[in-house]
Design an enzyme around this catalytic site. Structure first.
Site, PDB file in Angstrom:
ATOM      1  N   ASP A   1       0.641  -0.950   0.195  1.00  0.00           N
ATOM      2  CA  ASP A   1       0.018  -0.351  -0.165  1.00  0.00           C
ATOM      3  C   ASP A   1       0.859   1.238   0.200  1.00  0.00           C
ATOM      4  O   ASP A   1       0.418   2.030  -0.536  1.00  0.00           O
ATOM      5  CB  ASP A   1      -1.023  -0.052   1.041  1.00  0.00           C
ATOM      6  CG  ASP A   1      -1.797  -1.548   1.466  1.00  0.00           C
ATOM      7  OD1 ASP A   1      -1.560  -2.050   0.115  1.00  0.00           O
ATOM      8  OD2 ASP A   1      -2.349  -1.729   2.289  1.00  0.00           O
TER       9      ASP A   1
ATOM     10  N   GLU B   1       1.990  -9.705  10.973  1.00  0.00           N
ATOM     11  CA  GLU B   1       1.806  -9.809   9.749  1.00  0.00           C
ATOM     12  C   GLU B   1       2.920  -9.168   9.213  1.00  0.00           C
ATOM     13  O   GLU B   1       3.232  -9.107   7.583  1.00  0.00           O
ATOM     14  CB  GLU B   1       0.509  -8.416   9.873  1.00  0.00           C
ATOM     15  CG  GLU B   1       0.115  -7.619   8.485  1.00  0.00           C
ATOM     16  CD  GLU B   1      -0.158  -6.392   8.892  1.00  0.00           C
ATOM     17  OE1 GLU B   1      -0.751  -5.947   9.764  1.00  0.00           O
ATOM     18  OE2 GLU B   1      -1.035  -6.270   7.903  1.00  0.00           O
TER      19      GLU B   1
END
Ligand code: 9WN
Length: 417
Positions: A159, A383
């Site tokens: 992102d 993550e």
């Protein structure tokens, strides 16, 4: 005796299962995400091949008529995530986002098939036309400039990496109106993209919504369009895997071979001679991002990497202690814990390692596996990680980290080969 790492990883996959599809992590990401799901399938294939195929089948149930596989599928409403279906307003059933994500499904489907051919024969035959339609969508809607392009940073799956800074600079985020983020309620804001990033992310979504998600209009006049080396490398590899699957099924794959040729030629458009690697490029202005992070390392997925390029890549990797960073620690804008602006992502390492192994660089593949495994073993199934000191970051009990543990990071070199 405590549970083994493998048992914990399997439990994470099971507990994130929402009935045929798997969420990335509870709270932060409560829906089905495109590339996360393909990795989940790979993870499931180590202990439940039937469930692995179901995961991919559920994802492709949300495929658009155009062939696009959306980046999020909103199966059930959940107020814990923003922007949800009421923001995207795609008018599809189920509701989805209006962009896609890295098409790793064919790459991983082929590995899942290889692990248990008998369990997958019929499933892949049914999935093949859908995979083909999605690859055709990529060729038709994202590859007209030569390399693969993205119309939103979220489409890249990476992102807020510095690669998108030139394209984001063109986006006016000042008129998006008030909104409430949910991500910073789950995770420390210092690990997430900034408000200025989110304003722009939403401005791009608002443009897509405004034109009814007309992909030609988005590519022609949308606020953001950048060529992405990572997507190009992934797509070349995915096309090759799809062609191999197709050939096994007795299909004519000449159309796919054509796409591979065109994309490979397109790589010349994103060769940054100053940097000596392939680099993200703003397709509105022609400007290069001048960044060297994990996107460039995915080059191995598409084939051999010349020694001088390898030397440049490895010099960046040598600056970290734990795996390949999403951005160069030597650059002034490096942030070791802010999402894609520096951290190490186990899932990206797993993809790079697939390329390294196929290119015959098992030495580098094993180094990457060992560094990734060490951070997960010490920090948990997070993550992502700080590549300098291994601090676990972002969401915990993360599906794709558990998945790549079971398929790759947790296997020793002998097993991986
Ligand atoms: C937007 C689910 C997804 C990953 C992406 C990652 C992050 C979403 C977000 O989480 O993106 O798609 O809201 O930040 O960047 O790669 O698929 O894990």
């Amino acid at each position: 005796m405590g549970r083994s790492m493998d048992e914990i990883a399997r439990d994470i996959l099971r507990s994130n299962d929402r009935g045929g599809y798997t969420i990335p992590t509870a709270g932060l990401y409560p829906y089905q995400w495109n590339w996360d799901s393909a990795f989940a399938a790979w993870g499931f294939s180590t202990f439940n091949p039937d469930r692995a195929w179901t995961e991919l089948e559920r994802l492709f149930e949300a495929q658009w008529d155009t062939g696009m596989v959306p980046h999020i599928v909103f199966w059930k409403p959940d107020p814990g995530y923003f922007p949800g279906p009421e923001v995207w307003r795609t008018a599809t059933h189920p509701p989805t986002s209006g962009i896609s994500q890295p098409p790793v499904a064919a790459i991983l489907a082929r590995l899942i098939l290889r692990a248990d051919d008998a369990a997958g024969r019929e499933r892949i035959a049914a999935l093949y036309p859908k995979l083909l339609a999605s690859h055709r969508w990529w060729h038709r809607h994202r590859c007209s400039a030569g390399p693969a392009a993205i119309t939103h940073p979220w489409e890249s799956g990476r992102d807020n990496c510095p690669d998108w800074d030139p394209g984001m600079a063109n986006v006016d985020g000042s008129r998006v109106g008030p909104y409430t983020r949910r991500d910073t309620g789950h995770v420390d804001a210092s690990m997430r993209p900034t408000k200025a990033d989110y304003d722009r992310y939403l401005a791009i979504v608002q443009f897509g919504r405004g034109c009814g998600w007309d992909q030609d209009e988005i590519v022609r006049n949308g606020p953001f369009l950048m060529a992405d080396p990572a997507m190009t490398f992934i797509l070349i590899r995915a096309h090759r895997d799809l062609a191999a699957i197709g050939r096994d099924l007795g299909q004519d794959v000449s159309e796919i071979d054509g796409w591979i040729g065109a994309l490979t030629e397109g790589l010349a458009e994103i060769w940054n001679a100053d940097l000596g690697v392939h680099d993200a490029r703003d397709l509105r202005t022609g400007a290069f991002a001048n960044t060297l992070g994990s996107g460039a390392f995915l080059a191995w997925l598409s084939g051999d990497v010349p020694p001088e390029v390898e030397a440049r890549l490895v010099a960046v990797w040598d600056r970290t202690r734990y795996g390949i960073p999403s951005a160069d620690p030597g650059a002034s804008n490096f942030e070791p814990r802010r999402y894609w602006r520096g951290p190490m992502w186990p899932v990206v390492n797993a993809l790079i390692a697939l390329g390294l192994a196929d290119a015959g660089r098992s030495d580098l593949a094993e180094r990457l596996r060992a560094e990734t495994a060490e951070s997960i073993r010490a920090g948990g199934f997070n993550e992502y990680f700080d590549p300098m000191d291994g601090t676990p970051c972002g969401g915990a009990n993360f599906t794709w980290t558990a998945a790549i543990w079971l398929t790759w990071a947790g296997r020793d070199a002998a097993e991986v080969a």
